[in-house]
Write an enzyme that holds these catalytic residues in place. Structure first.
Site, PDB file in Angstrom:
ATOM      1  N   HIS A 130       0.825  -1.212   0.000  1.00 13.41           N
ATOM      2  CA  HIS A 130       0.000   0.000   0.000  1.00 13.41           C
ATOM      3  C   HIS A 130       0.859   1.261   0.000  1.00 13.41           C
ATOM      4  O   HIS A 130       2.048   1.225   0.332  1.00 13.41           O
ATOM      5  CB  HIS A 130      -0.987   0.028   1.173  1.00 13.41           C
ATOM      6  CG  HIS A 130      -0.376   0.013   2.550  1.00 13.41           C
ATOM      7  ND1 HIS A 130      -0.147  -1.137   3.264  1.00 13.41           N
ATOM      8  CD2 HIS A 130       0.028   1.026   3.360  1.00 13.41           C
ATOM      9  CE1 HIS A 130       0.365  -0.836   4.451  1.00 13.41           C
ATOM     10  NE2 HIS A 130       0.490   0.482   4.538  1.00 13.41           N
ATOM     11  N   GLU A 155      -7.086   4.251  10.174  1.00 13.35           N
ATOM     12  CA  GLU A 155      -6.671   4.028   8.790  1.00 13.35           C
ATOM     13  C   GLU A 155      -7.729   3.256   8.016  1.00 13.35           C
ATOM     14  O   GLU A 155      -8.379   2.366   8.565  1.00 13.35           O
ATOM     15  CB  GLU A 155      -5.292   3.364   8.733  1.00 13.35           C
ATOM     16  CG  GLU A 155      -5.109   2.199   9.675  1.00 13.35           C
ATOM     17  CD  GLU A 155      -5.184   0.874   8.981  1.00 13.35           C
ATOM     18  OE1 GLU A 155      -5.539   0.847   7.792  1.00 13.35           O
ATOM     19  OE2 GLU A 155      -4.890  -0.144   9.635  1.00 13.35           O
ATOM     20  N   GLN A 203      -3.785   3.543   1.620  1.00 13.45           N
ATOM     21  CA  GLN A 203      -4.153   3.597   3.035  1.00 13.45           C
ATOM     22  C   GLN A 203      -4.389   5.066   3.389  1.00 13.45           C
ATOM     23  O   GLN A 203      -3.440   5.854   3.436  1.00 13.45           O
ATOM     24  CB  GLN A 203      -3.023   3.014   3.883  1.00 13.45           C
ATOM     25  CG  GLN A 203      -3.290   3.009   5.378  1.00 13.45           C
ATOM     26  CD  GLN A 203      -2.090   2.446   6.141  1.00 13.45           C
ATOM     27  OE1 GLN A 203      -0.962   2.893   5.938  1.00 13.45           O
ATOM     28  NE2 GLN A 203      -2.325   1.474   6.997  1.00 13.45           N
ATOM     29  N   HIS A 247       4.030   7.412   3.417  1.00 11.50           N
ATOM     30  CA  HIS A 247       4.976   6.285   3.288  1.00 11.50           C
ATOM     31  C   HIS A 247       4.437   5.279   2.294  1.00 11.50           C
ATOM     32  O   HIS A 247       3.298   5.386   1.850  1.00 11.50           O
ATOM     33  CB  HIS A 247       5.224   5.619   4.652  1.00 11.50           C
ATOM     34  CG  HIS A 247       4.054   4.867   5.231  1.00 11.50           C
ATOM     35  ND1 HIS A 247       3.140   5.432   6.103  1.00 11.50           N
ATOM     36  CD2 HIS A 247       3.640   3.587   5.079  1.00 11.50           C
ATOM     37  CE1 HIS A 247       2.239   4.539   6.467  1.00 11.50           C
ATOM     38  NE2 HIS A 247       2.511   3.403   5.846  1.00 11.50           N
ATOM     39  N   GLU A 293       7.578   1.027   4.970  1.00  7.89           N
ATOM     40  CA  GLU A 293       7.093   0.034   5.926  1.00  7.89           C
ATOM     41  C   GLU A 293       7.324  -1.366   5.349  1.00  7.89           C
ATOM     42  O   GLU A 293       7.191  -1.569   4.146  1.00  7.89           O
ATOM     43  CB  GLU A 293       5.584   0.274   6.132  1.00  7.89           C
ATOM     44  CG  GLU A 293       4.899  -0.712   7.045  1.00  7.89           C
ATOM     45  CD  GLU A 293       3.374  -0.486   7.092  1.00  7.89           C
ATOM     46  OE1 GLU A 293       2.906   0.660   6.897  1.00  7.89           O
ATOM     47  OE2 GLU A 293       2.652  -1.477   7.297  1.00  7.89           O
TER      48      GLU A 293
HETATM   49  C1  MC0 Z   1       9.868  12.122   8.913  1.00  5.82           C
HETATM   50  N1  MC0 Z   1      10.760  12.189   7.914  1.00  5.82           N
HETATM   51  C2  MC0 Z   1      10.217  11.653   6.814  1.00  5.82           C
HETATM   52  C3  MC0 Z   1       8.915  11.252   7.182  1.00  5.82           C
HETATM   53  N2  MC0 Z   1       8.735  11.542   8.504  1.00  5.82           N
HETATM   54  N3  MC0 Z   1      10.714  11.475   5.578  1.00  5.82           N
HETATM   55  C4  MC0 Z   1       9.901  10.898   4.666  1.00  5.82           C
HETATM   56  N4  MC0 Z   1       8.619  10.482   4.958  1.00  5.82           N
HETATM   57  C5  MC0 Z   1       8.107  10.643   6.190  1.00  5.82           C
HETATM   58  N5  MC0 Z   1       6.875  10.225   6.453  1.00  5.82           N
HETATM   59  C6  MC0 Z   1      12.118  12.748   7.972  1.00  5.82           C
HETATM   60  C7  MC0 Z   1      12.106  14.212   8.365  1.00  5.82           C
HETATM   61  O1  MC0 Z   1      11.929  15.034   7.245  1.00  5.82           O
HETATM   62  C8  MC0 Z   1      13.478  14.367   8.998  1.00  5.82           C
HETATM   63  O2  MC0 Z   1      14.457  14.460   8.008  1.00  5.82           O
HETATM   64  C9  MC0 Z   1      13.670  13.026   9.710  1.00  5.82           C
HETATM   65  O3  MC0 Z   1      12.832  12.090   9.019  1.00  5.82           O
HETATM   66  C10 MC0 Z   1      13.262  13.098  11.179  1.00  5.82           C
HETATM   67  O4  MC0 Z   1      11.932  13.580  11.204  1.00  5.82           O
HETATM   68  P1  MC0 Z   1      11.202  14.281  12.457  1.00  5.82           P
HETATM   69  O5  MC0 Z   1      10.156  15.171  11.909  1.00  5.82           O
HETATM   70  O6  MC0 Z   1      12.235  14.830  13.411  1.00  5.82           O
HETATM   71  O7  MC0 Z   1      10.409  13.104  13.121  1.00  5.82           O
HETATM   72  P2  MC0 Z   1      10.859  11.956  14.079  1.00  5.82           P
HETATM   73  O8  MC0 Z   1      12.319  11.615  13.924  1.00  5.82           O
HETATM   74  O9  MC0 Z   1      10.371  12.247  15.455  1.00  5.82           O
HETATM   75  O10 MC0 Z   1       9.968  10.767  13.470  1.00  5.82           O
HETATM   76  C11 MC0 Z   1      10.165  10.323  12.174  1.00  5.82           C
HETATM   77  C12 MC0 Z   1       9.867   8.825  12.181  1.00  5.82           C
HETATM   78  C13 MC0 Z   1       8.437   8.648  12.753  1.00  5.82           C
HETATM   79  C14 MC0 Z   1       9.980   8.313  10.735  1.00  5.82           C
HETATM   80  C15 MC0 Z   1      10.922   8.120  13.050  1.00  5.82           C
HETATM   81  O11 MC0 Z   1       7.494   9.312  11.927  1.00  5.82           O
HETATM   82  C16 MC0 Z   1       8.042   7.220  12.925  1.00  5.82           C
HETATM   83  O12 MC0 Z   1       8.341   6.588  13.942  1.00  5.82           O
HETATM   84  N6  MC0 Z   1       7.322   6.642  11.914  1.00  5.82           N
HETATM   85  C17 MC0 Z   1       6.948   5.222  11.939  1.00  5.82           C
HETATM   86  C18 MC0 Z   1       5.576   5.036  12.489  1.00  5.82           C
HETATM   87  C19 MC0 Z   1       4.496   5.657  11.627  1.00  5.82           C
HETATM   88  O13 MC0 Z   1       4.755   6.459  10.751  1.00  5.82           O
HETATM   89  N7  MC0 Z   1       3.223   5.284  11.942  1.00  5.82           N
HETATM   90  C20 MC0 Z   1       2.058   5.764  11.190  1.00  5.82           C
HETATM   91  C21 MC0 Z   1       1.663   4.781  10.182  1.00  5.82           C
HETATM   92  P3  MC0 Z   1      15.710  15.449   8.159  1.00  5.82           P
HETATM   93  O14 MC0 Z   1      16.464  15.272   6.877  1.00  5.82           O
HETATM   94  O15 MC0 Z   1      15.105  16.806   8.374  1.00  5.82           O
HETATM   95  O16 MC0 Z   1      16.450  14.926   9.372  1.00  5.82           O
HETATM   96  S1  MC0 Z   1       1.005   3.333  10.946  1.00  5.82           S
HETATM   97  C22 MC0 Z   1       0.734   2.223   9.712  1.00  5.82           C
HETATM   98  O17 MC0 Z   1       1.023   2.507   8.584  1.00  5.82           O
HETATM   99  C23 MC0 Z   1       0.138   0.881  10.138  1.00  5.82           C
HETATM  100  C24 MC0 Z   1      -1.194   1.068  10.796  1.00  5.82           C
HETATM  101  C25 MC0 Z   1       0.021  -0.134   9.001  1.00  5.82           C
HETATM  102  O18 MC0 Z   1       0.144   0.197   7.811  1.00  5.82           O
HETATM  103  O19 MC0 Z   1      -0.207  -1.303   9.315  1.00  5.82           O
END
Ligand code: MC0
Length: 148
Positions: free
Chosen positions: A12, A48, A65, A91, A141
């Site tokens: 997705h 979602e 999604q 993502h 993911e």
């Molecule tokens: C952040 N960054 C991204 C991004 N989110 N880059 C591309 N796509 C994204 N979605 C980049 C920022 O621009 C930054 O880059 C760096 O990552 C750190 O970002 P931040 O704003 O300081 O944020 P953090 O570090 O607190 O968190 C980013 C992180 C977080 C990816 C670790 O969003 C996370 O844990 N995501 C995984 C969980 C998630 O997204 N859950 C929702 C979907 P620079 O270069 O400025 O350092 S749940 C889901 O999808 C489930 C239900 C499923 O499908 O089954």
């Protein structure tokens, strides 16, 4: 693991927005898409909705999604705030058959995964994420469907 065994398909593409119901209605009324599944995932902080152009999911069909934050602590709320509240692509998810084996191979290759162990994803899937740095600027993911 050999490269051929790593990934099955793009499962997705995730679209983040402030209001999932509103976006789903737009997809249905404007594009004729269908809601195939919806759930809340408190751990991930999202509601979602899995959507597709077909009413029934076929084997390697890629879904959209549609997701919205459940609360202000959600990573998606943080992402939306960083983008001035504008919806957009958040993502993509790559389907795998064995997330433990794939994770081990990716770690050997220097890929940074966010979780030590997979967490619970949509429909009972086991999920993990590659850090955007390891995804060349894209949050990726890994998702494994439940085994019978
Ligand atoms: C952040 N960054 C991204 C991004 N989110 N880059 C591309 N796509 C994204 N979605 C980049 C920022 O621009 C930054 O880059 C760096 O990552 C750190 O970002 P931040 O704003 O300081 O944020 P953090 O570090 O607190 O968190 C980013 C992180 C977080 C990816 C670790 O969003 C996370 O844990 N995501 C995984 C969980 C998630 O997204 N859950 C929702 C979907 P620079 O270069 O400025 O350092 S749940 C889901 O999808 C489930 C239900 C499923 O499908 O089954």
């Amino acid at each position: 693991m050999s490269n051929e065994d790593l990934f099955i398909c793009i499962d997705h593409v995730a679209y983040a927005c402030p209001d999932a119901d509103e976006a789903s209605k737009y997809y249905q009324e404007t594009f004729g898409w269908h809601e195939l599944h919806r759930e809340e995932n408190p751990e991930q902080g999202v509601v979602e909705i899995m959507m597709a152009p077909a009413a029934k999911l076929t084997e390697h069909m890629t879904q959209v999604q549609v997701m919205a934050p459940l609360n202000d602590e959600s990573t998606v709320a943080k992402w939306l705030a960083k983008h001035n509240g504008r919806a957009g692509l958040h993502h993509m998810a790559w389907r795998v058959d064995d997330i433990d084996a794939v994770s081990a191979t990716l770690r050997e290759r220097g890929v940074q995964l966010l979780y030590d162990e997979p967490k619970l994803g949509t429909g009972g899937n086991r999920i993990n994420f590659m850090h955007p740095k390891s995804g060349k600027g894209v949050l990726i993911e890994l998702t494994q469907y439940p085994k019978n």
